[in-house]
Design a protein around this motif. Sequence first.
Motif, mmCIF file in Angstrom:
data_model
loop_
_atom_site.group_PDB
_atom_site.id
_atom_site.type_symbol
_atom_site.label_atom_id
_atom_site.label_comp_id
_atom_site.label_asym_id
_atom_site.label_seq_id
_atom_site.Cartn_x
_atom_site.Cartn_y
_atom_site.Cartn_z
ATOM 1 N N PRO A 75 0.806 -1.235 0.000
ATOM 2 C CA PRO A 75 0.000 0.000 0.000
ATOM 3 C C PRO A 75 0.834 1.278 0.000
ATOM 4 C CG PRO A 75 -0.944 -1.607 1.513
ATOM 5 C CD PRO A 75 0.369 -2.167 1.071
ATOM 6 N N LEU A 76 2.122 1.182 0.350
ATOM 7 C CA LEU A 76 2.985 2.366 0.372
ATOM 8 C C LEU A 76 3.670 2.598 -0.970
ATOM 9 C CD1 LEU A 76 4.600 1.968 3.900
ATOM 10 C CD2 LEU A 76 2.871 3.625 3.213
ATOM 11 N N ARG A 77 3.449 1.703 -1.924
ATOM 12 C CA ARG A 77 4.045 1.874 -3.256
ATOM 13 C C ARG A 77 3.436 3.112 -3.913
ATOM 14 N NH1 ARG A 77 6.601 -1.279 -7.343
ATOM 15 N NH2 ARG A 77 6.035 -0.577 -9.435
ATOM 16 N N GLY A 78 4.281 3.919 -4.510
ATOM 17 C CA GLY A 78 3.796 5.122 -5.165
ATOM 18 C C GLY A 78 3.735 6.332 -4.264
ATOM 19 N N THR A 79 4.010 6.150 -2.977
ATOM 20 C CA THR A 79 4.064 7.289 -2.058
ATOM 21 C C THR A 79 5.499 7.805 -2.008
ATOM 22 O OG1 THR A 79 4.525 5.919 -0.115
ATOM 23 C CG2 THR A 79 2.215 6.279 -0.686
ATOM 24 N N ASP A 80 5.666 8.939 -1.422
ATOM 25 C CA ASP A 80 7.016 9.524 -1.306
ATOM 26 C C ASP A 80 7.721 8.895 -0.109
ATOM 27 O OD1 ASP A 80 9.215 11.062 -1.783
ATOM 28 O OD2 ASP A 80 8.393 12.889 -0.886
ATOM 29 N N ALA A 81 8.115 7.625 -0.280
ATOM 30 C CA ALA A 81 8.706 6.869 0.823
ATOM 31 C C ALA A 81 10.170 6.560 0.534
ATOM 32 C CB ALA A 81 7.942 5.571 1.060
ATOM 33 N N VAL A 82 10.939 6.436 1.593
ATOM 34 C CA VAL A 82 12.337 6.032 1.517
ATOM 35 C C VAL A 82 12.496 4.779 2.369
ATOM 36 C CG1 VAL A 82 14.741 6.677 1.938
ATOM 37 C CG2 VAL A 82 13.063 8.431 1.303
ATOM 38 N N VAL A 83 13.100 3.731 1.822
ATOM 39 C CA VAL A 83 13.356 2.505 2.566
ATOM 40 C C VAL A 83 14.747 2.592 3.171
ATOM 41 C CG1 VAL A 83 13.553 -0.004 2.450
ATOM 42 C CG2 VAL A 83 11.843 1.176 1.060
ATOM 43 N N LEU A 84 14.831 2.413 4.476
ATOM 44 C CA LEU A 84 16.088 2.548 5.199
ATOM 45 C C LEU A 84 16.424 1.232 5.890
ATOM 46 C CD1 LEU A 84 15.286 5.998 6.853
ATOM 47 C CD2 LEU A 84 16.740 5.622 4.857
ATOM 48 N N GLY A 85 17.524 0.615 5.488
ATOM 49 C CA GLY A 85 17.949 -0.625 6.118
ATOM 50 C C GLY A 85 18.890 -0.359 7.276
ATOM 51 N N LEU A 86 18.739 -1.135 8.345
ATOM 52 C CA LEU A 86 19.651 -1.033 9.476
ATOM 53 C C LEU A 86 20.807 -2.007 9.236
ATOM 54 C CD1 LEU A 86 16.891 0.051 10.692
ATOM 55 C CD2 LEU A 86 17.830 -0.600 12.917
ATOM 56 N N ASP A 117 18.325 3.267 1.191
ATOM 57 C CA ASP A 117 19.466 3.885 1.871
ATOM 58 C C ASP A 117 19.660 3.159 3.191
ATOM 59 O OD1 ASP A 117 21.588 5.552 2.438
ATOM 60 O OD2 ASP A 117 20.451 7.415 2.262
ATOM 61 N N VAL A 118 20.718 3.481 3.870
ATOM 62 C CA VAL A 118 20.929 2.952 5.214
ATOM 63 C C VAL A 118 20.625 4.052 6.215
ATOM 64 C CG1 VAL A 118 22.631 1.190 4.647
ATOM 65 C CG2 VAL A 118 23.391 3.533 5.055
ATOM 66 N N ILE A 119 20.218 3.672 7.403
ATOM 67 C CA ILE A 119 20.110 4.626 8.496
ATOM 68 C C ILE A 119 21.123 4.194 9.538
ATOM 69 C CG2 ILE A 119 18.155 3.369 9.575
ATOM 70 C CD1 ILE A 119 17.267 6.341 10.434
ATOM 71 N N LEU A 120 22.072 5.064 9.771
ATOM 72 C CA LEU A 120 23.181 4.747 10.658
ATOM 73 C C LEU A 120 23.024 5.498 11.966
ATOM 74 C CD1 LEU A 120 25.746 4.958 7.817
ATOM 75 C CD2 LEU A 120 25.481 2.947 9.245
ATOM 76 N N VAL A 121 22.983 4.758 13.036
ATOM 77 C CA VAL A 121 22.858 5.355 14.357
ATOM 78 C C VAL A 121 23.891 4.717 15.279
ATOM 79 C CG1 VAL A 121 20.392 5.827 14.091
ATOM 80 C CG2 VAL A 121 21.122 3.684 15.141
ATOM 81 N N ARG A 122 24.230 5.441 16.303
ATOM 82 C CA ARG A 122 25.104 4.905 17.346
ATOM 83 C C ARG A 122 24.468 5.215 18.696
ATOM 84 N NH1 ARG A 122 28.604 1.139 16.488
ATOM 85 N NH2 ARG A 122 29.914 1.876 18.194
#
Length: 434
Positions: free
Chosen positions: A19-30, A50-55
């Motif tokens: 259902p999120l296909r076509g929306t302005d979404a970004v997929v972020l892998g940990l 993209d990746v989401i990098l946290v510490r």
Amino acid sequence: MRFRDRSDAGRQLASRLLPLRGTDAVVLGLPRGGVAVAAQVARALDAPLDVILVRKLGVPSQPELGMGAIGEEGARVINADVVRYAQVSEADIRAVERRERAELERRIKRYRGDTPREPLAGRTAILVDDGIATGSTARAACQVARALGASRVVLAVPVAPPSARTTLADAIDELICLETPGRFLAIGEWYEDFSQTRDEEVVSLLRAARARHTEGSQEEQVTQDASAAGPGEADAAAVDDATPAESGAGEAEDGAAGEGTPAEGTPAEGTPAEGASAEGASAGSAPAGNAGESTAGGSAARDNLASLVAMMPFAAGLGLVLDAAEPDEVRGRLAWTPELCTTGGLLHGGALMALADSLGGICAFLNLPPGARTATTSSATVFTRAVRDGEVTAVARPLHVGRTVIVVQTDLSDQTGRRVAQVTQTQAVLPGTP
């Protein structure tokens, strides 16, 4: 449900996210394992990956207890309650942050190279991991995504303990999870192949997704141009599609670069986007570059409770829920489940003792002097009633707080309020790690 590997888990997870296909979404892998799952999700949604990098910023005397987290572009989230409970100075916070930010920058360079971060301001951030254990890393990533301007945060994982929906509720807008087994010990037991994901694989997946998404954007632009063109111009557009002119290729590259750079007038990266401040506050996150204290109120308190549970993976795996934690009283609960029972469907005494020991340990921790640690030296349990269903609640209160010893008494009651056990434990006060 067991997954063959992370790619299989990603394909199954993607079906729930269509259902999120076509929306302005970004997929972020940990990183690292989450990226292999996220790659399949991004492909199915035709969304950038993209990746989401946290510490995590750990309390100096107890690094497994998070007092905050940092992310890219100066994003910084501080849990003021944990800082206050653990009596951490601002100088200590800065020292921990300097060390963790150096490691963060190293990983950014390793995974992304010179490619700009996919902007999140005003967009839906879909955070993907290969599973949730304690939830502390996922929580930090969600808070950082919010601090970087995401207007909506969706956490998507193949498997997680049932408690995840409660403990992460205040940090996300939606949790998508394929499996929440009552008996949850480790993420790896739900995969046939849970071999370690290498850095090289993460880099390869990101490059492939970036190339695929860029090509898709170019094709879509050509199609739009052809539709808008006249009869003769449409054929020319088709020829240009087959053999891009130098000027056309350059424009496409400029467009791709522009996607990685916020347009003039957009909110600064590292601060919540305008119109998303209410959601950012509910996540208990502070704007980047600020002193960084969590938002006051209920969300900050929930952040603190989740952090305290996260420092005890065993208790979190049992499904312990912490409702309140102050030096003079700690309250929590544990639900009856068949997996925690002994013969005849009775809640195992060990589960009750684990609940009491966990709350007693938290109570002792909150009463420690600055820099000190604690360890249980003795525990006495008196059982008064069996538990066959419902939920057990526990209240831990300090009986004695001394320089070398803290004594805590924990009362456990069933759902009707009848006492089922009482546990008295002695905690030694130990010097902090040098």
